[in-house]
Design an enzyme around this catalytic site. Structure first.
Site, short mmCIF file in Angstrom:
data_model
loop_
_atom_site.label_atom_id
_atom_site.label_comp_id
_atom_site.label_asym_id
_atom_site.label_seq_id
_atom_site.Cartn_x
_atom_site.Cartn_y
_atom_site.Cartn_z
N GLU A 160 -1.50 8.74 -4.27
CA GLU A 160 -1.82 9.09 -2.89
C GLU A 160 -1.31 10.50 -2.62
OE1 GLU A 160 -0.37 6.41 0.12
OE2 GLU A 160 -1.44 4.68 -0.69
N GLU A 182 3.17 -0.01 -2.95
CA GLU A 182 4.45 0.59 -2.53
C GLU A 182 5.49 -0.50 -2.29
OE1 GLU A 182 3.46 2.95 0.91
OE2 GLU A 182 2.76 4.61 -0.33
#
Ligand code: NAG
Ligand code: NAG
Ligand code: NAG
Ligand code: NAG
Ligand code: NAG
Ligand code: NAG
Ligand code: NAG
Length: 653
Positions: A264, A184
């Site tokens: 995710e 991320e």
């Protein structure tokens, strides 16, 4: 050996070689024309779940992986926490509970592929997002950037790790189909493309041209802006309940072709001390999962099993809000690996898209209520410094941080004297909010108050000039997400007393885990000065007791949970193993998971508690209780739950 026999050997060898060359070598690729992955040339889609080996005792890896396999998953996803494996520079640990290669082998044996996320940064609600605290030895280091000090450490670590991983890649006969680079990155302020390009080259150089490398970012263009980079396959992450098509549109914006991937998909959510326990309904998880699978997307459920932040491994959110010991995550398998209604709901959805394995699902492991255990008080921290601070104290004019004292986790005792007479209540203050993270203050061994980062920056003290001030500072876990991950611990700025700056510190770096493990605190009675009246606060002290696993009950020891009804906050060890932090007075977690693997039937089991706030042995006996039922959702007096990290509708615009 007869001449005939020896003559036939080359034929056999030739046959073996020939037979081998008939089968194409294993391959795993991205197909940009058919928008899918290909495994050995065949169209392939993964349905995966996250499991962090660092949060589960090694003896339970197989059980958890098998349960994941039986749910219908064909892959798992795991992080590799750098700080778990390189506790100090150049000192590596890949053994026991840290044996990641064994974990990969188990996954493969069970029939699960692996999506590997070696960082270097992993977030994960793990101390400092997996980065080793010793990186902060360079005070001004810019983490997750091209900062040369940071890069040098990353290069060295990856030079150790990636060659270990290489034989486990799918094309080399292992289970690892894809490898994530960073994590991320688009959510981080630095937006340093040179850093990402450097990592890409580094990963390529060790793993080869054929490895499928990818990135993951929030499903929003604002995240993908700095997270997506040419040469790495861009995937997204987002939770249930939103518009799945719109979320994947974000991925399509940067990756017009190739497989859809939600790296995710939040099957649950994290907790923070003092906030309500997070719950995500099975129905909404099942619905969104179905929608994604219907689109042909690859999905990883985060978490499939959360596990436990044993010891000091939990992270924290910013503004400072640490996560509890349990990482149950309201996942389909509980912290203890128990099957839940959510597990079966997910299995039903998966069944519509692929055959789930037949045969019995490994059952929920039984728990045992060992009952109450009486503890007795040992010394206070201040009285036990001789066995706790093996290196002895360091003195300096101004306070030093944990890192300056060469300590990463746990507790440091800061000692000074009152410089003036404080006959009236006088404010002891951390004007720059520099208590990281909680400080237990006593004057002449009497507890006078607690300072807490962002929450309590001033308390009043009284006492004569020259009185001893002991401040035990607790590191409650480093921030793991956002721009504040350079999270220094200890007294990171000066304290004041009225108009005076407090100076002339004596600082004790504490090796509490070692002292507990070696039984050094044993037999030290409480100091005579202890009162018999309950006080609202008591100086931090150790308590100890033992319990015996009953005879004649088969299958003991079993897992259990420990509960501390009249205790307030502290740390627990059982047989020297650091179970984690307890803080039932803040919640929502009330019980701590105790795996059977640390219990013994051969000798009495030793329970050691460091209680930081009260003396639960006054006036009556003090006990802890082993129960068979977890409590993770006690009500808390709280503000609102923090906003979810991703899936903000506005991001999609
Ligand atoms: C390595 O880690 C394992 C598992 O946590 C631990 O038991 C062992 O003591 C560690 N080894 C060293 C040398 O610290
Ligand atoms: C979901 O998003 C897609 C693409 O942005 C849009 O076409 C569709 O109407 C949305 N569906 C709903 C139910 O809002
Ligand atoms: C503190 O007060 C005592 C009397 O109670 C006095 O003797 C002493 O000089 C004072 N010390 C300081 C530093 O003011
Ligand atoms: C400290 O004591 C003063 C005077 O008694 C009082 O006004 C103040 O509220 C107290 N501050 C704290 C933080 O307790
Ligand atoms: C404490 O204050 C002194 C004097 O202003 C300063 O030099 C020092 O850096 C400060 N220490 C910390 C830890 O902030
Ligand atoms: C508990 O401590 C005692 C005394 O040191 C020791 O003999 C015993 O083996 C310990 N129990 C376990 C299970 O390690
Ligand atoms: C906590 O969870 C249990 C088990 O799911 C449930 O029965 C109970 O009502 C919950 N308590 C609170 C306060 O939410």
């Amino acid at each position: 050996m007869s001449p005939l026999n020896s003559g036939s050997m080359p034929v056999l060898v030739l046959l073996l070689l020939f037979g081998h060359s008939l089968a194409a070598p294993p391959s795993f690729t991205v197909d940009y024309e058919k928008d899918c992955f290909r495994k050995d040339g065949e169209e392939f889609r993964y349905i995966s779940g996250s499991i962090h080996y660092s949060r589960i005792p090694r003896v339970y890896w197989k059980d958890r992986l098998l349960k994941m396999y039986m749910a219908g998953l064909n892959a798992i996803q795991t992080y590799i926490p750098w700080n778990f494996h390189e506790p100090s520079p150049g000192q590596y640990n890949f053994s026991g509970d840290r044996d990641v290669e064994h974990f990969l082998q188990l996954a493969q044996d069970i029939g699960l592929l692996v999506i590997l996320r070696p960082g270097p940064y992993i977030c994960a609600e793990w101390d400092m997002g997996g980065l080793p605290a010793w990186l902060l030895n360079k005070k001004h280091i810019v983490l997750r950037s091209s900062d040369p000090d940071y890069i040098a450490a990353v290069d060295k670590w990856m030079g150790k790790l990636l060659p270990m991983i290489k034989p486990h890649l799918y094309q080399n006969g292992g289970p690892v189909i894809t490898v994530q680079v960073e994590n991320e990155y688009g959510s981080y302020f630095a937006c340093d493309f040179n850093y990402m390009r450097h990592l890409m080259k580094l990963f390529r150089s060790y793993l080869g041209e054929k490895a499928v490398l990818f990135t993951t970012d929030g499903a929003g263009l604002s995240y993908l802006k700095c997270g997506a980079i040419q040469g790495l396959y861009s995937t997204v992450d987002f939770g249930p309940g939103g518009n799945v098509t719109a979320a994947f549109d974000a991925q399509r914006h940067v990756e017009p072709h190739g497989p859809l991937v939600n790296s995710e998909f939040y099957a649950g959510w994290l907790d923070n001390w003092g906030h309500h326990h997070s719950v995500v309904s099975s129905a909404i998880v099942a619905k969104s999962l179905n929608e994604m699978l219907f689109l042909g997307a690859n999905v990883n459920l985060y978490m499939f099993i959360g596990g436990t932040n044993f010891g000091y491994w939990n992270g924290a959110n910013a503004p400072y809000s640490p996560q509890p010991t349990s990482y149950d995550y309201d996942a389909p398998l509980t912290e203890a690996g128990d099957l839940t209604e959510k597990y079966f709901a997910i299995r039903e959805v998966i069944k519509m898209y692929r055959k789930v394995p037949e045969g019995p699902i490994p059952p929920t492991t039984p728990k045992y209520a060992y009952g109450e255990v009486k503890l007795t008080k040992l010394q206070t921290v201040s009285d036990a410094l001789e066995v706790l601070s093996l290196s002895g104290p360091i003195t300096s004019l101004y306070p030093q941080s944990f890192i300056e004292l060469n300590q990463d986790f746990g507790f440091v005792l800061y000692r000074t004297k009152l410089p003036v007479n404080c006959s009236k209540p006088t404010p002891l203050s951390s004007p720059l909010n520099g208590v990281h993270d909680r400080a237990y203050v006593s004057v002449d061994k009497v507890a006078v108050g607690i300072l807490e980062r962002n929450k309590v920056i001033t308390i009043n003290v009284t006492g004569k000039a020259g009185s001893q001030v002991d401040i035990l500072v607790e590191n409650m876990g480093r921030i793991n997400y956002g721009r504040d991950i350079n999270d220094f611990k200890g007294l990171v700025s000066n304290l004041t007393l009225g108009a005076n700056l407090l100076t002339d510190w004596t600082m004790y770096s504490l090796s509490i885990d070692k002292a507990v493990d070696q039984g050094l605190l044993r037999g030290t009675g409480p100091t005579a000065a202890d009162g018999t009246q309950p006080a609202s606060l008591s100086p931090p002290a150790f308590y100890e007791g033992t319990f015996i696993i009953p005879d004649g009950i088969p299958q003991l020891p079993q897992d259990t949970y420990i509960k501390l009804p009249n205790w307030r906050k502290g740390q627990i060890w059982i047989n020297g193993f650091n179970i984690g932090r307890y803080w039932p007075s803040r919640g929502p977690q009330v019980t701590l998971f105790v795996p059977a693997s640390i219990l013994s039937t051969a000798a009495p089991n030793n329970v050691t508690v460091l209680e930081l706030e009260v003396d639960p042995c006054i006036p009556g006996p003090c006990t802890v209780e082993f129960t068979d039922t977890p409590i993770l959702n006690a009500t808390v007096k709280s503000q609102h739950k923090q906003l979810r990290k991703h899936f903000n509708r506005d991001d999609l615009l």
